[in-house]
Design a protein around this motif. Structure first.
Motif, PDB file in Angstrom:
ATOM      1  N   ASP A 131       2.177 -15.478  -5.079  1.00 54.21           N
ATOM      2  CA  ASP A 131       0.683 -15.544  -4.517  1.00 54.21           C
ATOM      3  C   ASP A 131       0.046 -14.412  -4.221  1.00 54.21           C
ATOM      4  OD1 ASP A 131       0.917 -18.507  -4.659  1.00 54.21           O
ATOM      5  OD2 ASP A 131       0.762 -18.605  -2.445  1.00 54.21           O
ATOM      6  N   CYS A 132       0.975 -13.561  -3.690  1.00 52.94           N
ATOM      7  CA  CYS A 132       0.533 -11.870  -3.175  1.00 52.94           C
ATOM      8  C   CYS A 132       0.459 -11.248  -4.412  1.00 52.94           C
ATOM      9  CB  CYS A 132       1.346 -11.597  -2.000  1.00 52.94           C
ATOM     10  SG  CYS A 132       1.248 -12.334  -0.560  1.00 52.94           S
ATOM     11  N   VAL A 133       1.488 -11.331  -5.504  1.00 52.34           N
ATOM     12  CA  VAL A 133       1.356 -10.652  -6.557  1.00 52.34           C
ATOM     13  C   VAL A 133       0.256 -10.788  -7.559  1.00 52.34           C
ATOM     14  CG1 VAL A 133       2.402 -10.327  -8.885  1.00 52.34           C
ATOM     15  CG2 VAL A 133       3.949 -10.537  -7.059  1.00 52.34           C
ATOM     16  N   ASN A 134      -0.433 -12.140  -7.547  1.00 54.14           N
ATOM     17  CA  ASN A 134      -1.508 -12.732  -8.311  1.00 54.14           C
ATOM     18  C   ASN A 134      -2.663 -12.490  -7.545  1.00 54.14           C
ATOM     19  OD1 ASN A 134       0.267 -13.495 -10.227  1.00 54.14           O
ATOM     20  ND2 ASN A 134       0.264 -15.619  -9.441  1.00 54.14           N
ATOM     21  N   LEU A 135      -2.588 -12.538  -6.197  1.00 48.37           N
ATOM     22  CA  LEU A 135      -3.964 -12.591  -5.457  1.00 48.37           C
ATOM     23  C   LEU A 135      -3.866 -11.866  -4.124  1.00 48.37           C
ATOM     24  CD1 LEU A 135      -5.560 -16.372  -6.163  1.00 48.37           C
ATOM     25  CD2 LEU A 135      -6.653 -13.653  -6.855  1.00 48.37           C
ATOM     26  N   GLY A 136      -3.228 -10.793  -4.167  1.00 45.04           N
ATOM     27  CA  GLY A 136      -2.909 -10.063  -2.981  1.00 45.04           C
ATOM     28  C   GLY A 136      -3.560  -8.487  -3.191  1.00 45.04           C
ATOM     29  N   THR A 137      -3.192  -7.747  -2.090  1.00 46.06           N
ATOM     30  CA  THR A 137      -3.827  -6.441  -2.289  1.00 46.06           C
ATOM     31  C   THR A 137      -2.559  -5.275  -2.318  1.00 46.06           C
ATOM     32  OG1 THR A 137      -3.785  -6.555   0.081  1.00 46.06           O
ATOM     33  CG2 THR A 137      -6.158  -6.715  -1.110  1.00 46.06           C
ATOM     34  N   ILE A 138      -2.119  -5.331  -3.752  1.00 45.62           N
ATOM     35  CA  ILE A 138      -1.010  -4.309  -4.024  1.00 45.62           C
ATOM     36  C   ILE A 138      -1.507  -3.548  -5.175  1.00 45.62           C
ATOM     37  CG2 ILE A 138       1.356  -4.328  -4.788  1.00 45.62           C
ATOM     38  CD1 ILE A 138       1.675  -7.401  -3.797  1.00 45.62           C
ATOM     39  N   ARG A 139      -1.101  -2.078  -4.811  1.00 43.94           N
ATOM     40  CA  ARG A 139      -1.563  -1.026  -5.705  1.00 43.94           C
ATOM     41  C   ARG A 139      -0.249  -0.048  -5.909  1.00 43.94           C
ATOM     42  NH1 ARG A 139      -5.190  -2.239  -8.910  1.00 43.94           N
ATOM     43  NH2 ARG A 139      -5.447  -0.104  -9.386  1.00 43.94           N
ATOM     44  N   PRO A 140      -0.389   0.543  -6.944  1.00 40.67           N
ATOM     45  CA  PRO A 140       0.511   1.752  -7.310  1.00 40.67           C
ATOM     46  C   PRO A 140       0.371   2.681  -5.890  1.00 40.67           C
ATOM     47  CG  PRO A 140      -0.371   0.991  -9.242  1.00 40.67           C
ATOM     48  CD  PRO A 140      -1.006   0.221  -8.204  1.00 40.67           C
ATOM     49  N   VAL A 141       1.266   3.394  -5.561  1.00 40.59           N
ATOM     50  CA  VAL A 141       1.309   4.618  -4.909  1.00 40.59           C
ATOM     51  C   VAL A 141       0.648   5.853  -5.753  1.00 40.59           C
ATOM     52  CG1 VAL A 141       2.271   6.431  -3.349  1.00 40.59           C
ATOM     53  CG2 VAL A 141       2.963   3.966  -3.199  1.00 40.59           C
ATOM     54  N   PRO A 142      -0.349   6.297  -5.737  1.00 48.43           N
ATOM     55  CA  PRO A 142      -0.826   7.417  -6.493  1.00 48.43           C
ATOM     56  C   PRO A 142       0.040   8.599  -6.587  1.00 48.43           C
ATOM     57  CG  PRO A 142      -2.730   6.608  -4.840  1.00 48.43           C
ATOM     58  CD  PRO A 142      -1.632   6.141  -4.546  1.00 48.43           C
ATOM     59  N   GLU A 143       0.010   9.088  -7.779  1.00 50.71           N
ATOM     60  CA  GLU A 143       0.847  10.108  -7.923  1.00 50.71           C
ATOM     61  C   GLU A 143       0.509  11.602  -6.977  1.00 50.71           C
ATOM     62  OE1 GLU A 143       2.327  13.087 -11.749  1.00 50.71           O
ATOM     63  OE2 GLU A 143       0.928  11.452 -11.977  1.00 50.71           O
ATOM     64  N   GLY A 144       1.720  11.801  -6.280  1.00 52.37           N
ATOM     65  CA  GLY A 144       1.572  13.044  -5.329  1.00 52.37           C
ATOM     66  C   GLY A 144       1.382  12.472  -4.058  1.00 52.37           C
ATOM     67  N   ASP A 146       2.517  10.972  -0.613  1.00 53.36           N
ATOM     68  CA  ASP A 146       3.396  10.529   0.347  1.00 53.36           C
ATOM     69  C   ASP A 146       3.557   9.007   0.648  1.00 53.36           C
ATOM     70  OD1 ASP A 146       5.562   9.977   2.125  1.00 53.36           O
ATOM     71  OD2 ASP A 146       4.865  11.582   3.291  1.00 53.36           O
ATOM     72  N   PRO A 147       4.375   8.004   0.097  1.00 52.99           N
ATOM     73  CA  PRO A 147       4.626   6.685   0.094  1.00 52.99           C
ATOM     74  C   PRO A 147       4.581   6.366   1.677  1.00 52.99           C
ATOM     75  CG  PRO A 147       6.212   7.302  -1.045  1.00 52.99           C
ATOM     76  CD  PRO A 147       5.673   8.593  -0.818  1.00 52.99           C
ATOM     77  N   ALA A 148       4.851   7.286   2.866  1.00 54.92           N
ATOM     78  CA  ALA A 148       4.546   7.116   4.126  1.00 54.92           C
ATOM     79  C   ALA A 148       3.202   7.059   4.532  1.00 54.92           C
ATOM     80  CB  ALA A 148       5.587   7.872   4.770  1.00 54.92           C
ATOM     81  N   ILE A 149       2.632   7.860   3.815  1.00 60.09           N
ATOM     82  CA  ILE A 149       0.991   7.748   3.961  1.00 60.09           C
ATOM     83  C   ILE A 149       0.260   6.840   3.263  1.00 60.09           C
ATOM     84  CG2 ILE A 149      -1.156   9.120   3.691  1.00 60.09           C
ATOM     85  CD1 ILE A 149       0.659  11.660   4.366  1.00 60.09           C
ATOM     86  N   ALA A 150       0.725   6.408   2.165  1.00 66.47           N
ATOM     87  CA  ALA A 150       0.173   5.137   1.240  1.00 66.47           C
ATOM     88  C   ALA A 150       0.283   4.005   2.011  1.00 66.47           C
ATOM     89  CB  ALA A 150       0.773   5.236   0.080  1.00 66.47           C
ATOM     90  N   ALA A 151       1.279   3.891   2.860  1.00 67.33           N
ATOM     91  CA  ALA A 151       1.652   2.795   3.855  1.00 67.33           C
ATOM     92  C   ALA A 151       0.640   2.466   4.717  1.00 67.33           C
ATOM     93  CB  ALA A 151       2.975   2.847   4.595  1.00 67.33           C
TER      94      ALA A 151
END
Length: 350
Positions: A131-144, A146-151
């Motif tokens: 359900d979350c894959v299809n109708l959620g809010t999931i995006r790639p972490v932009p290049e460069g 920090d994933p800890a900030i993207a969180a």
């Protein structure tokens, strides 16, 4: 994959421990993420202190998530593959209510959230359902980025939605009441949208000190001065174009009405306690000054896309928002510091 993982399990209000729990099974059509970081949010603190109507303890909470895809479920049809780093917002939309069909996903009548309906991110791994894959809010972490900030894109997304509704723009004087993480996000976002003068106010000197990093034009310690009177003086008696109540204090909504310019917009961003949510606004002021009271909550996919772009560009300085990074084993320390107002955003790293 191993059989167990470490997770923070909440058993009752303010009763939680790091425990070994079974690894989540990969859901049909979904995926498994290895958690890189999970932010500690004000709503997490409320759940920890008072419980939540949608959370049945024992439970794993946490909804500001970044992680790496490590497994895909049977019949998975999503676009992400193993090894991809993702920023996961918690919300899942039904896709069929009037609001979803009309593109107003943030008003979905059947909204569900990771951390409430499904176990959350204060763990080593998390299962993301189809359900979350299809109708959620999931995006790639932009290049460069920090994933800890993207969180922490999730609270920024909600702020983007709010300021979109409030039409903050060139020439506006904006007052933000509350110098916590949300107030600091609103400060940077108002600047990015072209606000002319940004005033931030709080009663806690330590928070106002941390807010300096976000370069508001004026900082007001409300414990030392009358906020309404001060804003009136700073605006030649006219009042502010926009006031954002970024806190859960009823009296600030009253102040917002009293300091607004004629035709001004008031964004009621911070929710109030259920037993104290009728603050006694003078609606004659609203009426005769033609004020706009705007309730705003959650976000749509478009807002998360913008939030991640703002973080990647530095227009929202994520490195200043994330003031503390702690291992998951120090979750109780992060909670203690957050409750004492000694952090802006604490991010837990499994």
């Amino acid at each position: 994959m191993k059989d167990t993982m470490k997770a923070i399990v909440v058993h009752a209000p303010m009763q939680f421990e790091m425990e070994d729990v079974p690894m989540p099974e990969c859901p049909e059509g979904g995926l498994i993420l290895k958690i890189i970081a999970c932010g500690l949010c004000g709503s997490d603190l409320r759940t920890l202190r008072s419980g939540h109507s949608r959370v049945n303890f024992p439970w794993i909470i946490g909804h500001e998530i970044a992680g790496t895809v490590v497994e895909l479920g049977n019949n998975y049809r999503g676009v992400w593959q193993e090894g991809d780093a993702l920023a996961v917002g918690p919300v899942n939309y039904c896709g069929v209510c009037d609001f979803c069909v009309g593109g107003k996903y943030e008003l979905c009548e059947n909204l569900r959230e990771i951390g409430q309906v499904w176990h959350g991110g204060f763990a080593e791994y998390i299962a993301i359902p189809e359900d979350c894959v299809n109708l959620g809010t999931i995006r790639p972490v932009p290049e460069g980025l920090d994933p800890a900030i993207a969180a922490i894109s999730e609270p920024i997304s909600s702020c983007v939605n709010a300021q979109e509704n409030g039409q903050i723009g060139l020439g506006d004087t904006v007052v933000i009441i509350g110098a916590g993480p949300i107030g600091c996000i609103h400060t940077s976002l108002a600047r990015a949208r072209g606000a002319d003068k940004i005033i931030i106010a709080d009663v806690v000197a330590e928070r106002l000190k941390m807010a300096e990093a976000f370069a508001p034009d004026v900082i007001i310690n409300v414990s030392e001065t009358d906020l309404v009177e001060k804003v009136r003086r700073l605006t030649d008696g006219k009042g502010a174009d926009v006031i954002i109540t970024a806190n859960p204090v009823p009296s600030t909504q009253v102040q917002a009405v009293e300091m607004a310019k004629k035709g001004g917009r008031i964004l009621l961003f911070g929710g109030l306690p259920k037993d104290n949510c009728k603050p006694g606004l003078d609606t004659n002021i609203v009426h005769y000054n033609a004020l706009h009271l705007i309730g705003t909550t959650t976000f749509a996919p478009r807002h998360q896309i913008i939030a991640l772009k703002l973080l990647a560009s530095g227009k929202i300085p994520g490195d200043k928002l994330v003031t503390h990074r702690l291992p998951l084993s120090e979750f109780s320390k992060a909670v203690e510091m957050a409750l004492e107002g000694k952090v802006l955003k604490a991010v837990l790293l499994p």
